[in-house]
Design a protein around this motif. Structure first.
Motif, mmCIF file in Angstrom:
data_model
loop_
_atom_site.group_PDB
_atom_site.id
_atom_site.type_symbol
_atom_site.label_atom_id
_atom_site.label_comp_id
_atom_site.label_asym_id
_atom_site.label_seq_id
_atom_site.Cartn_x
_atom_site.Cartn_y
_atom_site.Cartn_z
ATOM 1 N N TYR A 285 -3.322 -1.002 10.153
ATOM 2 C CA TYR A 285 -4.236 -0.099 9.443
ATOM 3 C C TYR A 285 -5.630 -0.168 10.064
ATOM 4 C CZ TYR A 285 -0.480 -0.597 6.097
ATOM 5 O OH TYR A 285 0.748 -0.633 5.517
ATOM 6 N N VAL B 279 -26.500 23.776 -6.742
ATOM 7 C CA VAL B 279 -25.135 24.200 -7.077
ATOM 8 C C VAL B 279 -24.965 25.598 -6.513
ATOM 9 C CG1 VAL B 279 -23.542 24.720 -8.945
ATOM 10 C CG2 VAL B 279 -25.167 22.840 -9.183
ATOM 11 N N HIS C 102 -31.995 17.518 -7.705
ATOM 12 C CA HIS C 102 -30.605 17.984 -7.696
ATOM 13 C C HIS C 102 -30.251 18.601 -6.369
ATOM 14 C CE1 HIS C 102 -30.327 17.341 -11.948
ATOM 15 N NE2 HIS C 102 -31.447 18.016 -12.116
ATOM 16 N N THR D 299 26.226 11.594 -4.348
ATOM 17 C CA THR D 299 26.575 11.800 -2.933
ATOM 18 C C THR D 299 25.830 10.834 -2.008
ATOM 19 O OG1 THR D 299 24.950 13.574 -2.784
ATOM 20 C CG2 THR D 299 27.239 14.216 -3.215
ATOM 21 N N HIS D 300 24.512 10.756 -2.139
ATOM 22 C CA HIS D 300 23.775 9.861 -1.244
ATOM 23 C C HIS D 300 22.363 9.626 -1.763
ATOM 24 C CE1 HIS D 300 22.609 13.898 -0.027
ATOM 25 N NE2 HIS D 300 21.546 13.377 0.519
ATOM 26 N N ASN D 301 21.661 8.698 -1.114
ATOM 27 C CA ASN D 301 20.270 8.382 -1.431
ATOM 28 C C ASN D 301 19.367 8.721 -0.259
ATOM 29 O OD1 ASN D 301 20.225 7.430 -4.037
ATOM 30 N ND2 ASN D 301 20.625 5.304 -3.471
ATOM 31 N N THR D 302 18.156 9.142 -0.539
ATOM 32 C CA THR D 302 17.135 9.254 0.520
ATOM 33 C C THR D 302 15.902 8.485 0.052
ATOM 34 O OG1 THR D 302 16.364 11.342 -0.420
ATOM 35 C CG2 THR D 302 17.882 11.498 1.419
ATOM 36 N N VAL D 303 15.206 7.889 1.027
ATOM 37 C CA VAL D 303 14.019 7.091 0.679
ATOM 38 C C VAL D 303 12.824 7.622 1.455
ATOM 39 C CG1 VAL D 303 12.999 4.788 0.691
ATOM 40 C CG2 VAL D 303 15.453 5.058 0.270
ATOM 41 N N SER D 304 11.706 7.790 0.772
ATOM 42 C CA SER D 304 10.478 8.204 1.463
ATOM 43 C C SER D 304 9.352 7.240 1.103
ATOM 44 C CB SER D 304 10.106 9.642 1.091
ATOM 45 O OG SER D 304 9.728 9.704 -0.252
ATOM 46 N N ARG D 305 8.510 6.959 2.092
ATOM 47 C CA ARG D 305 7.393 6.036 1.865
ATOM 48 C C ARG D 305 6.098 6.768 2.171
ATOM 49 N NH1 ARG D 305 9.305 0.654 2.526
ATOM 50 N NH2 ARG D 305 7.357 -0.057 3.412
ATOM 51 N N VAL D 306 5.169 6.686 1.236
ATOM 52 C CA VAL D 306 3.870 7.350 1.417
ATOM 53 C C VAL D 306 2.779 6.339 1.138
ATOM 54 C CG1 VAL D 306 2.353 9.198 0.579
ATOM 55 C CG2 VAL D 306 4.811 9.572 0.686
ATOM 56 N N LYS D 307 1.821 6.259 2.042
ATOM 57 C CA LYS D 307 0.700 5.343 1.821
ATOM 58 C C LYS D 307 -0.151 5.932 0.697
ATOM 59 C CE LYS D 307 -2.639 2.482 4.104
ATOM 60 N NZ LYS D 307 -3.566 2.304 5.209
ATOM 61 N N VAL D 308 -0.465 5.083 -0.274
ATOM 62 C CA VAL D 308 -1.160 5.627 -1.448
ATOM 63 C C VAL D 308 -2.631 5.248 -1.425
ATOM 64 C CG1 VAL D 308 0.834 5.673 -2.967
ATOM 65 C CG2 VAL D 308 -0.505 3.589 -2.773
ATOM 66 N N ALA D 309 -3.412 6.096 -2.115
ATOM 67 C CA ALA D 309 -4.842 5.852 -2.240
ATOM 68 C C ALA D 309 -5.079 4.843 -3.340
ATOM 69 C CB ALA D 309 -5.548 7.157 -2.565
ATOM 70 N N ASP E 75 0.818 -1.215 0.000
ATOM 71 C CA ASP E 75 0.000 0.000 0.000
ATOM 72 C C ASP E 75 0.852 1.264 0.000
ATOM 73 O OD1 ASP E 75 -2.306 -1.406 -0.023
ATOM 74 O OD2 ASP E 75 -2.566 -1.398 2.155
ATOM 75 N N TYR E 76 2.139 1.101 -0.144
ATOM 76 C CA TYR E 76 3.020 2.256 -0.055
ATOM 77 C C TYR E 76 3.693 2.569 -1.391
ATOM 78 C CZ TYR E 76 2.521 2.315 4.972
ATOM 79 O OH TYR E 76 2.005 2.415 6.239
ATOM 80 N N SER E 77 3.840 3.851 -1.599
ATOM 81 C CA SER E 77 4.609 4.321 -2.734
ATOM 82 C C SER E 77 5.986 4.710 -2.190
ATOM 83 C CB SER E 77 3.911 5.536 -3.348
ATOM 84 O OG SER E 77 4.756 6.119 -4.291
ATOM 85 N N VAL E 78 7.004 4.066 -2.686
ATOM 86 C CA VAL E 78 8.350 4.295 -2.151
ATOM 87 C C VAL E 78 9.164 5.092 -3.169
ATOM 88 C CG1 VAL E 78 10.449 3.201 -1.283
ATOM 89 C CG2 VAL E 78 8.227 2.134 -0.876
ATOM 90 N N THR E 79 9.634 6.249 -2.738
ATOM 91 C CA THR E 79 10.405 7.122 -3.629
ATOM 92 C C THR E 79 11.862 7.150 -3.174
ATOM 93 O OG1 THR E 79 8.465 8.486 -3.992
ATOM 94 C CG2 THR E 79 10.584 9.458 -4.592
ATOM 95 N N THR E 80 12.735 6.740 -4.059
ATOM 96 C CA THR E 80 14.170 6.790 -3.760
ATOM 97 C C THR E 80 14.764 7.965 -4.518
ATOM 98 O OG1 THR E 80 14.172 4.393 -3.595
ATOM 99 C CG2 THR E 80 16.321 5.469 -3.792
ATOM 100 N N THR E 81 15.364 8.882 -3.782
ATOM 101 C CA THR E 81 15.940 10.074 -4.397
ATOM 102 C C THR E 81 17.461 10.010 -4.309
ATOM 103 O OG1 THR E 81 14.014 11.319 -3.685
ATOM 104 C CG2 THR E 81 15.905 12.602 -4.427
ATOM 105 N N SER E 82 18.104 10.045 -5.466
ATOM 106 C CA SER E 82 19.568 10.064 -5.505
ATOM 107 C C SER E 82 20.038 11.516 -5.607
ATOM 108 C CB SER E 82 20.073 9.284 -6.714
ATOM 109 O OG SER E 82 19.566 7.974 -6.681
ATOM 110 N N HIS E 83 21.013 11.851 -4.793
ATOM 111 C CA HIS E 83 21.499 13.235 -4.747
ATOM 112 C C HIS E 83 22.882 13.317 -5.414
ATOM 113 C CE1 HIS E 83 18.388 14.580 -1.802
ATOM 114 N NE2 HIS E 83 18.342 13.264 -1.625
#
Lengths: 359, 277
Positions: free
Chosen positions: B75, B189, B186, B239-249, A188-196
């Protein structure tokens, strides 16, 4: 101080010669003879020496009718054709006699250091300027109808505007923080990997003939907007190209114009360097070191048609590129029309949106 | 004749049995349970009565559970469905009903619809319920939030029962009902935002047209005169990596009342909406 005025007369019949943009030659108003600028220059090399001498321009101040400052900005000449006294701006280099209509040129305005390096001959005639002005009004709904129907062009002048054309070599050292992102799904997650990335770009950029008008009489916003000119048609300056047109020598020196031109080149350097950083999602400049390592300015005359008109007591100025025909100028706005359009469009939008949402 | 009486009697008895059974179940059902203590006893009682009334009159279970946390579930979607199954909620054989679960630990909420209740509480309808609900929950107006939930469910069930109105997105669509002509109804509006939008758009169009009257302007770039760009250094260092996780609809999810909301559909028959407040 003696000042000379030259006008070019037909070697065949003595009629006035003017530069004909269609043939790119000088044409006799009376017998239609055509001469290349070089032929006329050669023919008149002696004639220039015989041009009438006139007294210096300080006579006006002696009468007490002109202030010192005003007198300093005026020059007086005698027309070599009809002998009429011509008084004009001290920077005027080419004009026409108001009495006999013959083109007159002041050679001393183009002597020595004042000699332009290039001239871009006119390609379009006065009639084309009038036609393009009428076209220019079209497709602009807020121009008052009375303006397009009743206003008359007061004056049309073919003007060679003095320009500085700057060549420059610029060295740029830029660093960026760039990122590249990829996204994939994990449940259920969208995982975004960002390379800098740390990105560096150094480069040498060459600018050629960046124009800046050198006449204080011509507004910068008009002369900038009327660009571009096709420099492939530039020719070495010869005075005979000015015959039949107005021309002033420069009154803004190259150092003064350089500040504005450098700013333009600086902005374009940054844009060009930014474009070399590709393949990233984002690239944010961190350090930018821009240095002008060499440059020079050439003095040139570029052709424009200046059309002036007056409406409701207010002057309106239009300028057409004498080479490409590009027309620019600010038109008046009919506030009544603006309000009417605004209300009609709003009502139509309201009806359409409301109708769709109510369905 | 006797046979007829026997059949009628059997039918009446059957109906009475069903009715009584329903009544008994309605009395015993716990429609509202507040473990966290957001509501007073009177408020719980009042809402509980409301739930029982709906159960009897609308043949649909409308439930509310306020919990301290998600009881170990990751959840709220999973937890609300589990509560529904474990407590055997719902009306009739198909356990038709709707359950709102509010977990206070991380301000989660979830609404699940089960059985034939989904004919009434379709996704757009639940979206509408959520809209008001989240607004009141976010402002800490607990009783108002839950009361609104019950009132909304009541209104929707009433419309469905008596007018056979099926909700869709933002409008009511009347499906064929006995003795009445289908008649579109209706929701109004609001002309104000439409009017403002029209005026703003019209102004932008007119200003765009007006700008054609002004063609002069100082240039700030010299890109047309740039003849050559020669790069002397081109360096790209990772230089480096960052990872973010977001719960999607879910892809079918739309018209959400607030951010971070998901909807899941399960083959088991649950239709669940969830989110944060």
């Amino acid at each position: 101080m003696a000042e000379q005025v030259t006008n070019y007369q037909c070697p065949n019949c003595g009629g006035p010669l003017h530069f004909d943009s269609a043939t790119q030659q000088l044409k006799c108003d009376y017998c239609d003879s055509l001469f290349t600028p070089q032929e006329v220059e050669d023919y008149y090399s002696e004639a220039n020496q015989q041009a009438l001498s006139v007294e210096s321009n300080n006579w006006e101040s002696e009468t007490g009718q002109w202030t010192e400052e005003e007198a300093a900005n005026l020059a007086a000449y005698n027309c070599p054709s009809c002998g009429a006294r011509l008084i004009c701006d001290s920077h005027t280099g080419a004009s026409s006699c108001p009495y006999c209509g013959n083109p007159t040129i002041v050679p001393m305005q183009f002597d020595g250091a004042l000699k332009p390096r290039y001239v871009l001959p006119f390609q379009l005639e006065k009639e084309e300027a009038v036609r393009r002005l009428q076209q220019f009004y079209k497709g602009k709904p807020f121009v008052p109808k009375a303006f397009t129907e009743t206003n008359h062009i007061e004056e049309i002048k073919g003007v060679y505007v003095p320009f500085w054309l700057y060549d420059a070599t610029v060295e740029a050292r830029m660093t960026y923080h760039a990122t590249r992102a990829t996204t994939h799904r994990e449940g259920d997650y969208s995982v975004t990997t960002t390379s800098h990335f740390q990105v560096a770009r150094n480069g040498i950029l060459t600018f050629e003939k960046v124009p800046a008008d050198a006449s204080s009489k011509m507004p910068d916003e008009y002369m900038d907007a009327v660009e571009p000119f096709d420099y492939s048609r530039l020719v070495p300056f010869q005075m005979s190209y000015l015959a039949g047109y107005m021309a002033d020598r420069y009154d803004i020196d190259k150092d003064e114009d350089e500040k504005r031109t450098n700013e333009r080149m600086y902005n374009s350097t940054i844009s060009a360097m930014n474009r070399t950083v590709s393949g990233y999602s984002t690239a944010v400049p961190q350090r930018q070191d821009i240095r002008f390592i060499s440059g020079n300015a050439s003095y040139a005359f570029l052709p424009v048609w200046v059309l002036s008109t007056r409406w409701n007591g207010k002057p309106y100025l239009f300028v057409m590129n004498g080479q490409s025909g590009k027309m620019i100028g600010d038109l008046p706005v009919d506030n009544g029309k603006f309000l009417l359009y605004f209300l009609v469009i709003a009502a139509l939008l309201f009806a359409a949106i409301f109708g769709i949402l109510s369905m | 004749m006797n046979m007829k009486k026997i059949v009628l009697g059997t039918l009446c008895a059957g109906c009475a049995a069903i009715f009584l059974t329903a009544d008994i179940k309605a009395d015993s059902e716990e429609f509202v349970r507040d473990e966290y203590g957001l509501l007073s006893t009177d408020e719980v009682q009042e809402l509980n009565s409301y739930g029982a009334e709906l159960y009897e009159n609308r043949q649909c279970g409308v439930y509310l559970r306020v919990t301290n946390d998600l009881a170990g579930y990751t959840y709220a979607d999973d937890y609300v469905e589990n509560v529904y199954v474990v407590e055997e909620l719902g009306y009739g054989d198909d356990h038709s009903g709707i359950l709102l679960l509010v977990s206070m630990e991380e301000h989660d909420y979830a609404i699940t619809v089960y059985g034939s209740a989904y004919d009434v509480f379709t996704d757009p309808v639940v979206d509408d319920i959520e809209e008001d609900l989240v607004r009141y929950l976010s402002s800490g107006n607990w009783y108002r939030a839950f009361r609104t939930y019950y009132e909304e469910c009541d209104r929707i069930l009433e419309n469905y029962t008596y007018h056979e109105i099926e909700y869709d997105t933002d409008d009511f669509i009347v499906i064929d009902g006995p003795g009445s002509e289908p008649e579109p109804e209706h929701r109004g509006v609001d002309p104000l935002p439409v009017g403002i939008g029209s005026l703003v758009t019209s102004l932008m169009i007119c200003l765009g047209l007006r700008s054609k009257n002004k063609t002069t302007g100082v240039k700030h770039s010299a890109g047309s005169y740039l003849e050559d760009v020669r790069l002397t250094k081109k360096l790209d260092i990772f230089t480096h990596n960052t990872v973010s996780r977001v719960k999607v609809a879910d892809s079918s999810d739309h018209n959400r009342p607030s951010g971070g909301v998901t909807t899941s559909y399960h083959s088991s028959g649950f239709h669940t909406h969830s989110g944060k407040f």
